[in-house]
Design an enzyme around this catalytic site. Structure first.
Site, PDB file in Angstrom:
ATOM      1  N   LYS A   1     -16.153  32.228   8.899  1.00  0.00           N
ATOM      2  CA  LYS A   1     -15.869  32.657   7.515  1.00  0.00           C
ATOM      3  C   LYS A   1     -16.909  31.513   6.791  1.00  0.00           C
ATOM      4  O   LYS A   1     -16.821  30.139   6.902  1.00  0.00           O
ATOM      5  CB  LYS A   1     -14.725  32.743   6.889  1.00  0.00           C
ATOM      6  CG  LYS A   1     -14.603  33.199   5.416  1.00  0.00           C
ATOM      7  CD  LYS A   1     -13.267  33.301   5.227  1.00  0.00           C
ATOM      8  CE  LYS A   1     -12.769  34.117   3.845  1.00  0.00           C
ATOM      9  NZ  LYS A   1     -11.494  34.315   3.414  1.00  0.00           N
TER      10      LYS A   1
ATOM     11  N   SER B   1     -10.376  38.765   2.336  1.00  0.00           N
ATOM     12  CA  SER B   1     -11.973  38.293   2.144  1.00  0.00           C
ATOM     13  C   SER B   1     -12.460  37.857   3.366  1.00  0.00           C
ATOM     14  O   SER B   1     -13.480  37.185   3.530  1.00  0.00           O
ATOM     15  CB  SER B   1     -11.747  37.113   1.106  1.00  0.00           C
ATOM     16  OG  SER B   1     -10.933  36.183   1.605  1.00  0.00           O
TER      17      SER B   1
ATOM     18  N   SER C   1      -5.837  37.296   3.186  1.00  0.00           N
ATOM     19  CA  SER C   1      -7.440  37.725   3.732  1.00  0.00           C
ATOM     20  C   SER C   1      -7.547  37.641   4.939  1.00  0.00           C
ATOM     21  O   SER C   1      -8.775  37.888   5.439  1.00  0.00           O
ATOM     22  CB  SER C   1      -8.156  36.694   2.909  1.00  0.00           C
ATOM     23  OG  SER C   1      -8.147  36.978   1.454  1.00  0.00           O
TER      24      SER C   1
END
Length: 380
Positions: free
Chosen positions: A34, A111, A135
């Site tokens: 990420k 996310s 997330s």
């Protein structure tokens, strides 16, 4: 392979971006990271072009990245996140929404959206992400993946760009329980509070009832098959508001100085959240912190040494126009582990329509390794 800019920010071909630094449990695994974690020689982009342009080149890997490399994994590349990880839909106003390979035409969930899509599409075997308000658990549910949010603070977060430190955790996703568990063996400490055997599973009609019928039925059936006993457990009024207020206050403390005159660099949905964050007063933040502390104590007391089974998200992956409404409903469920600082493992389940959903196992603080093994056993 053509690079999809909705999924990847950096992915060299031929790869990997970073080779393993040692042999170990993760030999042969590839990781989509990420875009919040430091990778030596790269910038942290945080899903925002203005931030990326001003970001320094990182001199060393984030702690979690280094541990994975030392255990034999390679970094496939740096994958997209929603701006500053402040959302759950997966949409990024600048780069687009990563597709959902398991539910075409529906959102990917965020996310940790780019890494999750990379794993679901077979472009990496592990997604390294973060879970503040869901997330990791939400994209796991929407894309039929395994995902884990550890006990708060269990995994070192050095080199991670924070959002709300009271709730931020390092998490990961995989296509199977074995890979998820082996990553846990690398990143997690020994359990401080191992689950007693056999673990007592509980579920709640009130929590199941927060989900859409097809998700409620799928998760309820998985819980019943595992022998879960129904208990009287409903979220207290005000839990979610306290979570969101404290999250917002901390997000502004972390990012407010940079964003103060750059709010126009944000997409509309994330900008609205940061506008709310900017408006949180000191007294409001103090009250929210106290409310969260009381709720954390109550949640841990209610759970004891048991494992709670609830939906990882309130619906299957919604279509884009339904995304914000789905986010609000889902956070009523995800905030339980977030407020409690508890480990949570999302186990894939299929709904009657054939779309994926997630059954989330929430265990006592410090039971992370035990919880991963329990989740794998229950899934068969």
């Amino acid at each position: 392979m053509t690079l999809d800019p909705r999924v990847w920010r950096v992915r060299p071909e031929p790869g990997p971006l970073v080779r393993p630094t040692g042999p170990g449990l993760l030999d042969g695994e590839t990781v989509a990271v990420k875009d919040l974690f430091a990778v030596a020689g790269q910038r942290i982009g945080a899903g925002n072009p203005a931030w990326l342009a001003a970001a320094p080149v990182q001199e060393r890997h984030a702690d979690a990245v280094g541990r994975l490399l030392d255990a034999g994994a390679a970094l496939a590349g740096i994958a997209r996140t929603e701006e500053f990880a402040y959302s759950l839909t997966g949409a990024n106003a600048h780069y687009g929404t990563p597709p959902n390979p398991r539910a075409p035409g529906r959102i990917s969930g965020g996310s940790t959206s780019g890494p999750a899509t990379a794993v679901a599409a077979g472009e990496a075997s592990v997604a390294l992400g973060t879970d503040t308000g869901g997330s990791v658990r939400v994209p796991a549910a929407y894309q039929g993946l395994w995902g884990v949010r550890p006990t708060h603070g269990a995994v070192a977060d050095g080199g991670l760009l924070p959002l709300a430190p009271t709730f931020d955790t390092v998490g990961w996703l995989a296509r199977d329980a074995g890979t998820l568990t082996r990553v846990g063996q690398v990143l997690l400490p020994d359990d401080a509070a191992p689950l007693p055997g056999p673990a007592a599973l509980v579920t709640s009609d009130a929590l199941l009832g927060l989900a859409a019928p097809e998700v409620r039925d799928a998760v309820g059936q998985r819980a019943a098959d595992a022998g879960a006993v129904a208990v009287d457990w409903a979220p207290e009024p005000g839990w979610l508001a306290a979570f969101q207020t404290l999250q917002a206050a901390e997000a502004w403390v972390v990012h407010g100085a940079w964003l103060a005159d750059r709010m126009d660099t944000l997409g509309p949905a994330v900008r609205a959240r940061f506008e709310r964050a900017r408006s949180v007063g000191a007294d409001e933040a103090v009250a929210a912190r106290a409310d969260v502390a009381r709720a954390r104590e109550l949640i841990r007391e209610r759970l004891g040494e048991r494992v709670l089974v609830l939906p990882s998200a309130a619906s299957v992956a919604p279509r884009p126009q339904e995304a914000e409404a789905a986010r609000a409903a889902t956070m009523l469920l995800t905030c339980v582990a977030g407020i409690g600082g508890l480990p949570a493992v999302s186990v894939p389940v299929a709904t009657a329509s054939g779309l994926p959903a997630g059954a989330c196992l929430v265990g006592p603080a410090g039971s992370d390794r035990s919880l991963l093994h329990l989740a794998a056993r229950l899934a068969g």
